[in-house]
Design a protein around this motif. Structure first.
Motif, PDB file in Angstrom:
ATOM      1  N   TYR A   9       0.872  -1.178   0.000  1.00  0.00           N
ATOM      2  CA  TYR A   9       0.000   0.000   0.000  1.00  0.00           C
ATOM      3  C   TYR A   9       0.911   1.230   0.000  1.00  0.00           C
ATOM      4  O   TYR A   9       1.701   1.425   0.931  1.00  0.00           O
ATOM      5  CB  TYR A   9      -0.893   0.017   1.230  1.00  0.00           C
ATOM      6  N   ARG A  48       1.304   5.195   0.060  1.00  0.00           N
ATOM      7  CA  ARG A  48       0.777   6.529   0.372  1.00  0.00           C
ATOM      8  C   ARG A  48      -0.754   6.576   0.344  1.00  0.00           C
ATOM      9  O   ARG A  48      -1.353   7.573  -0.049  1.00  0.00           O
ATOM     10  CB  ARG A  48       1.353   7.571  -0.593  1.00  0.00           C
ATOM     11  N   GLN A  49      -1.389   5.517   0.805  1.00  0.00           N
ATOM     12  CA  GLN A  49      -2.850   5.454   0.787  1.00  0.00           C
ATOM     13  C   GLN A  49      -3.465   5.907   2.105  1.00  0.00           C
ATOM     14  O   GLN A  49      -4.628   6.319   2.139  1.00  0.00           O
ATOM     15  CB  GLN A  49      -3.306   4.031   0.459  1.00  0.00           C
ATOM     16  N   THR A 101      -0.178   5.972  -5.935  1.00  0.00           N
ATOM     17  CA  THR A 101      -0.935   5.823  -4.697  1.00  0.00           C
ATOM     18  C   THR A 101      -1.941   4.687  -4.817  1.00  0.00           C
ATOM     19  O   THR A 101      -2.667   4.576  -5.809  1.00  0.00           O
ATOM     20  CB  THR A 101      -1.663   7.132  -4.374  1.00  0.00           C
ATOM     21  N   GLY A 102      -1.968   3.830  -3.800  1.00  0.00           N
ATOM     22  CA  GLY A 102      -2.916   2.726  -3.787  1.00  0.00           C
ATOM     23  C   GLY A 102      -2.227   1.414  -3.472  1.00  0.00           C
ATOM     24  O   GLY A 102      -1.089   1.383  -3.028  1.00  0.00           O
ATOM     25  N   VAL A 103      -2.944   0.323  -3.715  1.00  0.00           N
ATOM     26  CA  VAL A 103      -2.419  -1.008  -3.414  1.00  0.00           C
ATOM     27  C   VAL A 103      -1.956  -1.678  -4.702  1.00  0.00           C
ATOM     28  O   VAL A 103      -2.592  -1.543  -5.750  1.00  0.00           O
ATOM     29  CB  VAL A 103      -3.468  -1.881  -2.684  1.00  0.00           C
ATOM     30  N   ALA A 133      -7.604  -4.495  -1.708  1.00  0.00           N
ATOM     31  CA  ALA A 133      -8.148  -3.149  -1.885  1.00  0.00           C
ATOM     32  C   ALA A 133      -9.278  -2.883  -0.897  1.00  0.00           C
ATOM     33  O   ALA A 133      -9.357  -1.807  -0.289  1.00  0.00           O
ATOM     34  CB  ALA A 133      -8.632  -2.957  -3.319  1.00  0.00           C
ATOM     35  N   GLY A 174      -7.886  -2.293   2.556  1.00  0.00           N
ATOM     36  CA  GLY A 174      -7.282  -0.965   2.640  1.00  0.00           C
ATOM     37  C   GLY A 174      -8.306   0.130   2.756  1.00  0.00           C
ATOM     38  O   GLY A 174      -8.114   1.103   3.498  1.00  0.00           O
ATOM     39  N   GLU A 175      -9.403   0.001   2.049  1.00  0.00           N
ATOM     40  CA  GLU A 175     -10.464   1.014   2.135  1.00  0.00           C
ATOM     41  C   GLU A 175     -11.054   1.063   3.539  1.00  0.00           C
ATOM     42  O   GLU A 175     -11.349   2.143   4.072  1.00  0.00           O
ATOM     43  CB  GLU A 175     -11.547   0.708   1.106  1.00  0.00           C
ATOM     44  N   ALA A 218      -8.505   2.796   5.780  1.00  0.00           N
ATOM     45  CA  ALA A 218      -8.472   4.234   5.501  1.00  0.00           C
ATOM     46  C   ALA A 218      -9.636   4.941   6.176  1.00  0.00           C
ATOM     47  O   ALA A 218      -9.528   6.110   6.571  1.00  0.00           O
ATOM     48  CB  ALA A 218      -8.496   4.474   3.994  1.00  0.00           C
TER      49      ALA A 218
END
Length: 266
Positions: A20, A22-23, A153-155, A179, A182-183, A186
């Motif tokens: 991941y 910079r998420q 940015t992201g996975v 994903a 990660g959401e 976040a």
């Protein structure tokens, strides 16, 4: 080729690595990885690999290198074999030793400059992640040439094909799972819940059908009589006081049965 699908004569170590980039607020980097390897190849749990600069990670006791490490200079790097039609050439230089050299660089960007100068023919094929709190890159040694991909940015998912390769069923399926985890993180910032979610994904035994592989190797958590998921790691880089704090958890065995425990950090 059969039916338009390459039939790989040699099935190398699979491994799965999610990163991941910079998420998350105050957490610019998270790495979640399974190491798949032959049981006969000896290795250690994370230990001090190099004193200066301080580098920690598991040690491959056959070649002396590592597959995943963190340095006091703020660099994290992970190494995965790349799928090829041929067995590795044992006369070539150790990829795990190369990873130690990458980890000794002052930054991930400097490590990329170092890798750009490497003669890929000196090594068997590999995929490599190099990252720090400021950036992340996937480096692919294929056909004896280095290919660097900056990760946005992201996975992102790395296995033994191309970064985020949609032709790999295991990557395609697990990307959706990583994903979603990660959401959630976040949104709620609950690290314990996130770690549990990552463990659940890395413990997944669902076989993603891939005609290029034996069925058992299509799962994220691999179990065969001679080869399988040997260990699992979770690494968090947190921005703190102008520097980076590392949180490192290690499961000494497949994450479906082994618990994560705090591991050595630089």
């Amino acid at each position: 080729m059969q039916g338009g699908v390459t039939q790989f004569v040699y099935t190398p170590r699979m491994c799965t690595l999610a990163v991941y980039v910079r998420q998350f607020a105050d957490t610019p980097l998270v790495v979640a990885a399974n190491r798949d390897e032959f049981f006969a190849r000896p290795a250690t749990s994370p230990e001090l690999l190099v004193a200066e600069p301080r580098i920690v990670g598991g040690r491959d006791l056959r070649a002396g290198g590592t597959w995943l490490g963190i340095s006091a200079r703020g660099v994290v790097a992970g190494l995965l074999n790349r799928r090829t039609e041929d067995a590795p050439d044992p006369s070539k230089r150790s990829r795990g030793i190369l990873l130690l050299e990458v980890l000794a660089c002052p930054s991930a960007e400097a490590a990329c400059r170092f890798l750009e100068q490497i003669d890929g023919d000196q090594y068997n094929a590999f995929n490599l992640l190099v990252a720090d709190a400021h950036g992340a890159w996937a480096v692919q040694n294929k056909a004896g040439a280095m290919h660097l991909v900056a990760l946005d940015t992201g996975v992102h998912l790395i296995s033994n094909l191309d970064i985020n390769d949609p032709t790999c069923p295991k990557i395609a399926r697990s990307h959706r799972l990583f994903a979603a985890a990660g959401e959630t993180f976040a949104g709620d910032g609950d690290r314990a819940r996130f770690r549990g979610g990552l463990q659940a994904i890395l413990s997944d035994h669902t076989t993603a059908f891939d005609p290029r592989l034996p069925d058992a190797l299509g799962a994220i958590c691999v179990h065969t009589p001679t080869f399988g998921t040997r260990c699992s790691s979770l690494i968090f880089a947190t921005s703190e006081g102008g520097g980076t704090r590392w949180d490192h958890w290690f499961a000494d065995g497949p994450p479906c049965t082994a618990s994560y425990a705090p591991a050595l950090t630089p």
